[in-house]
Enzyme design. Structure first.
Site, short mmCIF file in Angstrom:
data_model
loop_
_atom_site.label_atom_id
_atom_site.label_comp_id
_atom_site.label_asym_id
_atom_site.label_seq_id
_atom_site.Cartn_x
_atom_site.Cartn_y
_atom_site.Cartn_z
CD GLU A 194 -24.27 -13.05 -12.39
OE1 GLU A 194 -24.56 -11.93 -11.92
OE2 GLU A 194 -24.30 -13.31 -13.59
CG ASP A 228 -1.99 -1.02 1.16
OD1 ASP A 228 -2.22 -1.53 0.04
OD2 ASP A 228 -2.59 -1.32 2.19
CB CYS A 283 -20.03 1.40 37.04
SG CYS A 283 -21.26 0.16 36.69
CE LYS A 290 -34.63 -11.23 -2.84
NZ LYS A 290 -35.78 -10.58 -2.43
CB CYS A 335 -25.96 1.20 38.33
SG CYS A 335 -24.89 0.21 37.29
CE LYS A 382 -31.93 -9.77 -6.34
NZ LYS A 382 -31.95 -8.87 -5.18
CB CYS A 389 -24.10 3.90 36.15
SG CYS A 389 -23.24 3.54 37.68
CE LYS A 446 -27.68 -12.27 -13.63
NZ LYS A 446 -26.74 -11.15 -13.71
CB CYS A 490 -21.90 -0.67 40.56
SG CYS A 490 -22.55 0.96 40.16
CE1 TYR A 540 -26.97 -6.08 -12.74
CE2 TYR A 540 -26.20 -5.84 -10.49
CZ TYR A 540 -27.04 -5.45 -11.52
OH TYR A 540 -27.93 -4.44 -11.34
CG ASP A 576 -29.76 -6.21 -0.14
OD1 ASP A 576 -30.35 -5.63 -1.07
OD2 ASP A 576 -30.27 -6.44 0.96
CB SER A 623 -37.03 -5.27 -10.39
OG SER A 623 -38.10 -4.54 -10.81
CG LEU A 624 -33.57 -9.57 -11.05
CD1 LEU A 624 -32.42 -10.25 -10.33
CD2 LEU A 624 -33.52 -9.92 -12.54
CD GLU A 653 -27.13 -4.17 -6.33
OE1 GLU A 653 -27.39 -4.05 -7.55
OE2 GLU A 653 -27.99 -4.12 -5.44
S1 IVH Z 1 -29.26 -9.05 -12.92
C1 IVH Z 1 -33.02 -7.07 -15.21
N1 IVH Z 1 -27.51 -9.91 -11.19
O1 IVH Z 1 -30.95 -7.03 -7.83
C2 IVH Z 1 -32.18 -6.77 -14.07
N2 IVH Z 1 -29.03 -8.24 -10.50
O2 IVH Z 1 -33.79 -7.36 -7.53
C3 IVH Z 1 -30.89 -7.49 -14.19
N3 IVH Z 1 -28.65 -7.45 -8.22
O3 IVH Z 1 -31.83 -4.22 -9.67
C4 IVH Z 1 -30.27 -7.64 -12.91
N4 IVH Z 1 -26.93 -8.74 -7.79
O4 IVH Z 1 -29.47 -4.25 -8.73
C5 IVH Z 1 -28.54 -9.08 -11.40
N5 IVH Z 1 -25.86 -10.72 -9.81
C6 IVH Z 1 -26.89 -9.91 -10.02
C7 IVH Z 1 -27.34 -9.02 -9.05
C8 IVH Z 1 -28.43 -8.20 -9.32
C9 IVH Z 1 -27.72 -7.80 -7.33
C10 IVH Z 1 -29.69 -6.44 -7.99
C11 IVH Z 1 -29.86 -5.51 -9.16
C12 IVH Z 1 -31.31 -5.50 -9.49
C13 IVH Z 1 -31.90 -6.13 -8.28
C14 IVH Z 1 -33.17 -6.84 -8.66
#
Ligand code: IVH
Length: 700
Positions: free
Chosen positions: A114, A34, A450, A333, A427, A116, A445, A309, A430, A247, A118, A83-84, A195
């Site tokens: 993959e 570093d 303490c 999930k 407390c 997922k 306290c 996927k 003590c 991703y 958060d 979204s998924l 992400e």
């Molecule tokens: S694929 C059509 N891959 O999860 C959207 N999403 O619940 C394609 N996320 O908005 C997303 N890890 O931000 C994909 N390995 C991953 C992911 C991922 C986290 C998030 C992503 C998405 C959200 C959907």
């Protein structure tokens, strides 16, 4: 240096710094320290300061800075950020596969799994290989321009790496795809999506820092990441040390498999998760999910499931999208990290500064694979905000690595036996006075010592000569005290592996080991027990003599194997000071101290808790064994060769002998090891018998 030379040097430095960033973030490889890397950055920074005309936006020095914004610009995404769909069970996953089979009869599906993450989704756009736009998801069609902030994230390359053609061949890109790729990199646009996250480590470090500074803590790593990206001042984002994993690549580069997209992303300089896995069928997908569901705690970041996927990219447009998301990806999930349970009690812990913090004692409940028996409540304001009462049914949440929290009370489930929660008047540690300073949330306290005194008490109890709990040293004890897991010694016997796992320094194994070690020491030798209580003036020897007195007084003719704490309490409640003074070596001061200890309501409550938590007592070990040293008192001096001082003491005691720390006429033997001290001389003067190690061993 000439101007041209300086420019060249700057270019070289930028390239080298980027290369190390790439190796470090993408391959976890650190070729230089570093410090060395900082010194490269320093040199670059200096040259750029002297020659600002050579500063380019992709220079590593340009990661921090920028003026605070008023608000974010809106940007339209090149393709919707969807979204998924979520699956919660194996059946959901099988149904998903069946649905796809109905759309494409006879088709075999390959999968790519993959983790997922958060955090916050980010679109990363590169024009001619340079980072030009970073955007949030927004409503999916229009997001917010957070380029300035994302530039501060080291995991995001400011300029894409230009891979060798051989690297592209290795990934399996045919000639036309390679050409298309270089055209997009050199002259066109490449967009990746990923992400932005905050690792558990950074999250915990920041929260510790905020706590010290008296700032409110970040709720969880996800909110922390999202909040950091949406800061109007990019300096604040930089201070949050975010991470980012890619991703998908949005730009069509003529690839065949999704797996290749991620390999390509990695050679471009993006971070891609190393845990990702190709799965040839759904069974392998289910196994991958099962594996990580079990092990998710070990991950350095919070992960809420697996993004599954379809690997063959040609199938994506054919499967198409419905409503909010694509048919070809499923978010499988992990089981919920929330659960419903009851609040049995609220206990108050005392922190280093005397602040009292409430913790909820819960009806034990399984949350995401571990059993939880407590949750933090922060302070009285939080209790009021929640409207919480003892015996309430509540929802608790275990967000990743943090200590579980009560997030909601379910008042409709009240049965009438609920009790209001009040801060204690004294407390709980003590017995000192508790006060609330005007304008402050916290109760304190007033006894300044303490916390420290209590820590010493806890450490003394766990030490080798007392309860002797391996693995429960001062550092761990301090951590447990800080977390409210060890208010007094009885709390040790309530700890479960589930309580320990979320703590820093603990992994699954070490948590299990400590919980087991404590459970194995629930039965304590009487003398150790008395010594462990830490009664003033009652050291190791006195504890032993008291233990003998107890045993002779109570059951010299019985064959007892276990003593209950209730019996101990009864014994000392009934014993007068004068009777205590009759114990060998116990003078009036010691007798008074012991008497007072056993007549203090806090101490008696502590003994009760120890009993409730399963602690039992073993009578002295000498009972029933040949007492060949009975009535003999030894003094040890110098170093013994074949055994330690403690082992020698132990042997003497087991054979009925006593040990004293000072030589007097009453002493029977002085055992002299190598380099004996003044005790040896004194013994000679007084005419006390001196024996060497050999003679001593023979005697044993
Ligand atoms: S694929 C059509 N891959 O999860 C959207 N999403 O619940 C394609 N996320 O908005 C997303 N890890 O931000 C994909 N390995 C991953 C992911 C991922 C986290 C998030 C992503 C998405 C959200 C959907």
């Amino acid at each position: 240096m000439e101007k041209q030379q300086i420019k060249k040097r700057i270019e070289k430095l930028k390239k080298e710094i980027s290369r190390h960033r790439y190796l470090y973030h993408v391959y976890d490889k650190q070729e230089i320290s570093d410090a060395a890397s900082d010194s490269l950055k320093n040199e670059l920074f200096k040259l750029e300061m002297e020659h600002p005309e050579f500063i380019t936006p992709d220079s590593p020095t340009q990661r921090v800075g920028g003026k605070p914004l008023d608000k974010f610009k809106k940007v339209r995404h090149s393709a919707p950020m969807m979204s998924l769909f979520d699956a919660f069970s194996r059946e959901d996953m099988r149904d998903w596969e069946k649905r796809m089979e109905r759309i494409m009869p006879g088709q075999r599906f390959d999968y790519f799994c993959e983790l997922k993450l958060d955090g916050l989704a980010a679109a990363l756009v590169y024009e001619k290989g340079k980072f030009s736009l970073g955007a949030t998801r927004g409503d999916g069609a229009i997001g917010e321009d957070v380029t300035q902030n994302l530039r501060t994230v080291e995991a995001i390359p400011l300029a894409l790496r230009r891979p060798e053609e051989s690297e592209l061949v290795k990934i399996g890109l045919p000639k036309p795809a390679r050409n298309k790729f270089y055209a997009a990199l050199d002259k066109g646009t490449i967009e990746a999506r990923g992400e932005a996250i905050m690792t558990k480590k950074v999250f915990n470090e920041l929260n510790r820092k905020y706590k010290k500074e008296g700032k409110p803590p970040l709720a969880n790593p996800r909110n922390a990441a999202a909040g950091s990206i949406r800061q109007l001042d990019s300096k604040l984002t930089a201070a949050r040390k975010l991470d980012c994993y890619v991703y998908s690549l949005i730009t069509d580069l003529g690839l065949e498999r999704h797996e290749q997209e991620l390999e390509l992303a990695a050679v471009l300089g993006f971070k891609v998760l190393k845990y990702n896995k190709y799965c040839k069928n759904l069974e392998e997908v289910l196994a991958f999910h099962g594996e990580w569901e079990k092990n998710r705690e070990k991950l350095p970041f919070h992960c809420d499931g697996v993004a599954v996927k379809i690997n063959q990219l040609s199938l994506w447009p054919r499967l198409g999208t419905v409503g909010k998301g694509p048919r070809y990806i499923m978010a499988y999930k992990f089981s919920a990290e929330q659960a419903v349970t009851k609040i049995k009690d609220v206990v108050w812990q005392v922190g280093r500064t005397g602040v009292l913090t409430p913790t909820a004692a819960l009806e034990p409940v399984a949350v995401g694979g571990v059993t939880i028996s407590r949750a933090t409540l922060h302070n009285m304001d939080e209790i009021e905000r929640l409207g919480l009462k003892i015996n309430d049914t509540v929802i608790i949440e275990r967000a990743g690595d943090v200590i579980p929290k009560v997030i909601k009370v379910l008042p409709k489930l009240r049965e009438g036996g609920e009790k209001n929660i009040k801060p204690p008047a004294d407390c709980p540690i003590c017995g000192g006075k508790v006060v609330k300073a005007p304008g402050e949330v916290a109760y304190r306290c007033v006894n300044k010592n303490c916390y420290a005194v209590n820590l010493r008490r806890l450490t003394h109890w766990a030490s080798r000569k007392a309860a002797d709990i391996p693995g429960l040293g001062p550092k761990i004890i301090e951590q447990l005290a800080r977390e409210g897991l060890a208010r007094d010694i009885s709390d040790f016997y309530k700890l479960t592996a589930g309580d320990l796992k979320p703590l820093e320094r603990f992994a699954d194994k070490s948590a299990d080991n400590l919980a087991k070690a404590i459970a194995a020491k629930k039965e304590i030798d009487l003398a150790r027990f008395i010594y462990g209580l830490g009664i003033r003036h009652a050291g190791e020897e006195t504890a032993l003599l008291l233990a003998k007195q107890f045993s002779i007084f109570n059951f010299q003719f019985s064959n007892k194997f276990k003593i209950s704490i209730t019996e101990i309490i009864k014994h000392y409640q009934e014993l007068k000071v004068e009777e205590l003074e009759r114990v060998e070596d116990v003078g009036p001061i010691v007798a008074r101290s012991i008497y007072d200890w056993f007549h203090n309501k806090y101490n008696l409550a502590l003994l009760d808790r120890l009993e409730k938590n399963g602690v039992t007592i073993k009578p002295l070990e000498w009972r029933g064994k040949p007492q060949i040293l009975a009535g003999k008192t030894f003094v040890l001096t110098g170093t013994l060769e074949s055994l330690t001082r403690d082992e020698a003491k132990d042997k003497i005691r087991k054979l009925g002998g006593d040990i004293s720390s000072s030589v007097s006429k009453k002493i029977d033997f002085v055992v002299a090891g190598a380099e004996p001290g003044s005790k040896h001389d004194k013994a000679r003067k007084l005419g006390v018998e001196i024996i060497n190690e050999q003679e001593f061993l023979k005697m044993l």
